[in-house]
Design a protein around this motif. Structure first.
Motif, PDB file in Angstrom:
ATOM      1  N   CYS A 106      -6.136   9.943 -37.535  1.00 34.96           N
ATOM      2  CA  CYS A 106      -6.439  10.327 -36.087  1.00 34.96           C
ATOM      3  C   CYS A 106      -8.121   9.951 -36.023  1.00 34.96           C
ATOM      4  CB  CYS A 106      -6.132  11.544 -35.825  1.00 34.96           C
ATOM      5  SG  CYS A 106      -6.934  12.776 -36.670  1.00 34.96           S
ATOM      6  N   TYR A 107      -8.651  10.362 -37.095  1.00 35.14           N
ATOM      7  CA  TYR A 107     -10.104   9.912 -37.106  1.00 35.14           C
ATOM      8  C   TYR A 107     -10.401   8.379 -37.251  1.00 35.14           C
ATOM      9  CZ  TYR A 107     -14.973  10.868 -38.447  1.00 35.14           C
ATOM     10  OH  TYR A 107     -16.383  11.025 -38.242  1.00 35.14           O
ATOM     11  N   THR A 108      -9.697   7.614 -37.830  1.00 35.24           N
ATOM     12  CA  THR A 108      -9.702   6.109 -37.724  1.00 35.24           C
ATOM     13  C   THR A 108      -9.431   5.620 -36.467  1.00 35.24           C
ATOM     14  OG1 THR A 108      -8.925   6.009 -39.931  1.00 35.24           O
ATOM     15  CG2 THR A 108      -8.918   4.182 -38.877  1.00 35.24           C
ATOM     16  N   PRO A 146       3.444   3.691 -35.484  1.00 32.03           N
ATOM     17  CA  PRO A 146       3.671   4.709 -36.309  1.00 32.03           C
ATOM     18  C   PRO A 146       3.705   4.691 -38.038  1.00 32.03           C
ATOM     19  CG  PRO A 146       4.783   4.919 -34.442  1.00 32.03           C
ATOM     20  CD  PRO A 146       4.181   3.663 -34.389  1.00 32.03           C
ATOM     21  N   HIS A 147       4.365   3.325 -38.048  1.00 32.46           N
ATOM     22  CA  HIS A 147       4.296   2.868 -39.651  1.00 32.46           C
ATOM     23  C   HIS A 147       3.093   2.643 -40.153  1.00 32.46           C
ATOM     24  CE1 HIS A 147       4.441  -1.022 -37.691  1.00 32.46           C
ATOM     25  NE2 HIS A 147       4.277  -1.565 -38.928  1.00 32.46           N
ATOM     26  N   ARG A 148       1.907   2.443 -39.700  1.00 33.37           N
ATOM     27  CA  ARG A 148       0.779   2.046 -39.859  1.00 33.37           C
ATOM     28  C   ARG A 148       0.125   3.371 -40.408  1.00 33.37           C
ATOM     29  NH1 ARG A 148      -1.222  -3.869 -38.492  1.00 33.37           N
ATOM     30  NH2 ARG A 148       0.684  -4.862 -38.016  1.00 33.37           N
ATOM     31  N   TYR A 149       0.328   4.478 -39.887  1.00 32.12           N
ATOM     32  CA  TYR A 149      -0.204   5.837 -40.227  1.00 32.12           C
ATOM     33  C   TYR A 149      -0.458   5.997 -41.657  1.00 32.12           C
ATOM     34  CZ  TYR A 149      -1.489  10.656 -40.151  1.00 32.12           C
ATOM     35  OH  TYR A 149      -2.377  11.698 -40.253  1.00 32.12           O
ATOM     36  N   GLU A 150      -1.489   6.303 -42.298  1.00 33.60           N
ATOM     37  CA  GLU A 150      -1.810   6.691 -43.385  1.00 33.60           C
ATOM     38  C   GLU A 150      -2.563   7.849 -43.546  1.00 33.60           C
ATOM     39  OE1 GLU A 150      -2.404   7.553 -47.105  1.00 33.60           O
ATOM     40  OE2 GLU A 150      -3.986   6.734 -46.294  1.00 33.60           O
ATOM     41  N   GLU A 151      -2.318   9.135 -43.964  1.00 33.61           N
ATOM     42  CA  GLU A 151      -3.125  10.322 -43.765  1.00 33.61           C
ATOM     43  C   GLU A 151      -4.509  10.202 -44.249  1.00 33.61           C
ATOM     44  OE1 GLU A 151      -2.558  15.022 -44.987  1.00 33.61           O
ATOM     45  OE2 GLU A 151      -1.060  13.681 -45.464  1.00 33.61           O
ATOM     46  N   GLN A 152      -4.926   9.430 -45.252  1.00 31.40           N
ATOM     47  CA  GLN A 152      -6.205   9.270 -45.892  1.00 31.40           C
ATOM     48  C   GLN A 152      -6.875   8.327 -45.163  1.00 31.40           C
ATOM     49  OE1 GLN A 152      -7.334  11.851 -47.850  1.00 31.40           O
ATOM     50  NE2 GLN A 152      -5.275  12.778 -47.370  1.00 31.40           N
ATOM     51  N   ASP A 173      -1.042   9.932 -34.786  1.00 32.34           N
ATOM     52  CA  ASP A 173      -0.650  10.531 -35.979  1.00 32.34           C
ATOM     53  C   ASP A 173       0.547   9.714 -36.541  1.00 32.34           C
ATOM     54  OD1 ASP A 173       1.597  11.123 -34.426  1.00 32.34           O
ATOM     55  OD2 ASP A 173       1.301  13.240 -34.462  1.00 32.34           O
ATOM     56  N   GLN A 174       1.456  10.224 -37.329  1.00 29.19           N
ATOM     57  CA  GLN A 174       2.375   9.669 -38.041  1.00 29.19           C
ATOM     58  C   GLN A 174       3.397   9.205 -37.009  1.00 29.19           C
ATOM     59  OE1 GLN A 174       1.379  12.889 -38.577  1.00 29.19           O
ATOM     60  NE2 GLN A 174       3.104  14.103 -38.747  1.00 29.19           N
ATOM     61  N   CYS A 219      -8.385  24.360 -43.372  1.00 34.51           N
ATOM     62  CA  CYS A 219      -7.125  23.773 -42.660  1.00 34.51           C
ATOM     63  C   CYS A 219      -7.311  22.287 -42.139  1.00 34.51           C
ATOM     64  CB  CYS A 219      -6.484  24.339 -41.725  1.00 34.51           C
ATOM     65  SG  CYS A 219      -6.109  26.379 -42.253  1.00 34.51           S
ATOM     66  N   ASP A 220      -6.480  21.207 -42.106  1.00 33.31           N
ATOM     67  CA  ASP A 220      -6.534  20.010 -41.420  1.00 33.31           C
ATOM     68  C   ASP A 220      -7.058  20.139 -40.011  1.00 33.31           C
ATOM     69  OD1 ASP A 220      -5.938  18.927 -43.734  1.00 33.31           O
ATOM     70  OD2 ASP A 220      -3.699  18.530 -43.164  1.00 33.31           O
ATOM     71  N   LEU A 221      -7.828  19.144 -39.639  1.00 34.52           N
ATOM     72  CA  LEU A 221      -8.263  19.004 -38.079  1.00 34.52           C
ATOM     73  C   LEU A 221      -7.704  17.774 -37.452  1.00 34.52           C
ATOM     74  CD1 LEU A 221     -12.129  19.764 -38.883  1.00 34.52           C
ATOM     75  CD2 LEU A 221     -10.106  21.447 -37.852  1.00 34.52           C
ATOM     76  N   HIS A 222      -7.633  17.611 -36.314  1.00 37.52           N
ATOM     77  CA  HIS A 222      -7.202  16.587 -35.774  1.00 37.52           C
ATOM     78  C   HIS A 222      -8.074  16.208 -34.722  1.00 37.52           C
ATOM     79  CE1 HIS A 222      -3.962  13.857 -34.527  1.00 37.52           C
ATOM     80  NE2 HIS A 222      -3.758  14.240 -33.147  1.00 37.52           N
ATOM     81  N   VAL A 223      -8.002  14.918 -34.423  1.00 40.37           N
ATOM     82  CA  VAL A 223      -9.170  14.500 -33.303  1.00 40.37           C
ATOM     83  C   VAL A 223      -8.413  13.587 -32.162  1.00 40.37           C
ATOM     84  CG1 VAL A 223     -10.941  14.577 -34.955  1.00 40.37           C
ATOM     85  CG2 VAL A 223      -9.758  12.459 -34.597  1.00 40.37           C
ATOM     86  N   GLY A 224      -9.173  13.657 -31.268  1.00 36.83           N
ATOM     87  CA  GLY A 224      -8.638  12.693 -29.991  1.00 36.83           C
ATOM     88  C   GLY A 224      -9.780  12.226 -29.027  1.00 36.83           C
ATOM     89  N   ILE A 225      -9.433  11.343 -28.238  1.00 34.50           N
ATOM     90  CA  ILE A 225     -10.530  10.782 -27.365  1.00 34.50           C
ATOM     91  C   ILE A 225      -9.661  11.155 -25.982  1.00 34.50           C
ATOM     92  CG2 ILE A 225     -11.568   8.650 -26.264  1.00 34.50           C
ATOM     93  CD1 ILE A 225     -12.632   9.270 -29.099  1.00 34.50           C
ATOM     94  N   THR A 226     -10.729  11.760 -24.893  1.00 31.71           N
ATOM     95  CA  THR A 226     -10.283  12.034 -23.687  1.00 31.71           C
ATOM     96  C   THR A 226     -10.335  10.843 -22.664  1.00 31.71           C
ATOM     97  OG1 THR A 226     -12.059  13.231 -22.955  1.00 31.71           O
ATOM     98  CG2 THR A 226     -10.344  14.441 -23.738  1.00 31.71           C
ATOM     99  N   SER A 227      -9.638  10.693 -21.739  1.00 33.84           N
ATOM    100  CA  SER A 227      -9.769   9.980 -20.624  1.00 33.84           C
ATOM    101  C   SER A 227     -10.600  10.340 -19.503  1.00 33.84           C
ATOM    102  CB  SER A 227      -8.117   9.754 -20.076  1.00 33.84           C
ATOM    103  OG  SER A 227      -7.924  10.661 -19.365  1.00 33.84           O
ATOM    104  N   SER A 228     -10.765   9.863 -18.335  1.00 31.18           N
ATOM    105  CA  SER A 228     -11.569  10.371 -17.536  1.00 31.18           C
ATOM    106  C   SER A 228     -11.056  11.772 -16.846  1.00 31.18           C
ATOM    107  CB  SER A 228     -11.902   9.381 -16.325  1.00 31.18           C
ATOM    108  OG  SER A 228     -10.858   8.694 -15.676  1.00 31.18           O
TER     109      SER A 228
END
Length: 167
Positions: free
Chosen positions: A103-105, A93-99, A47-48, A30-39
């Protein structure tokens, strides 16, 4: 358990399934999602729909700390750097491209911005994955396989209290 409550992991790179949780029938493909946490544990992710600042939903993640305790200046600047970065037009949002622009980018571009600001070299996706993600991902995969094997044998798994999981 290799999974952490993401909102309790300041200044970290987080990974979670796009849908559901790792411990709730994650199949590995399944697809994974990534993020960065604040302090403060707010998870910035892309995402899209653009950049999100989530105060919940990242309770079961793989976490990779990004800042050493002795990096005083970066510890103080982190939230401002993350907020400024998230407001850039690149993450509309309009710059999102899945590949290619996902989110990783977003997360890796922020990490590289911080690294370069401190005189470090940028990391490619492959290099970041190899150096920081593979070991944690393998550990999580082994844990999930073990959990599935136990569940297949009708063994009931009792979760530890949050404090016990952190140790």
């Amino acid at each position: 358990c290799p999974f952490r409550h993401g909102h309790g992991q300041p200044r970290a790179f987080l990974i979670r399934p796009t849908r559901g949780t790792f411990l709730d029938a994650y199949a590995g493909h399944c697809d994974l999602h990534v993020g960065i946490t604040s302090s403060q544990g707010v998870v910035y992710n892309y995402d899209q729909e653009g950049v999100h600042r989530d105060g919940s939903g990242w309770e079961q993640c793989i976490s990779i700390p990004l800042v050493q305790p002795d990096m005083w200046e970066l510890l103080q600047q982190w939230d401002n750097l993350l907020e400024e970065f998230s407001l850039e037009e690149t993450w509309l949002p309009h710059r999102y491209e899945e590949q290619q622009h996902n989110c990783y980018t977003f997360a890796l571009a922020f990490i590289n911005r911080v690294r370069q600001g401190r005189g470090g070299a940028a990391l490619s996706k492959a290099e970041f994955t190899e150096r920081f993600l593979l070991a944690r991902s393998r550990e999580a995969a082994r844990y999930l396989r073990l959990q599935q094997q136990l569940a297949d044998r009708d063994v009931y798994i009792v979760p530890l209290a949050e404090q016990g999981q952190e140790q």
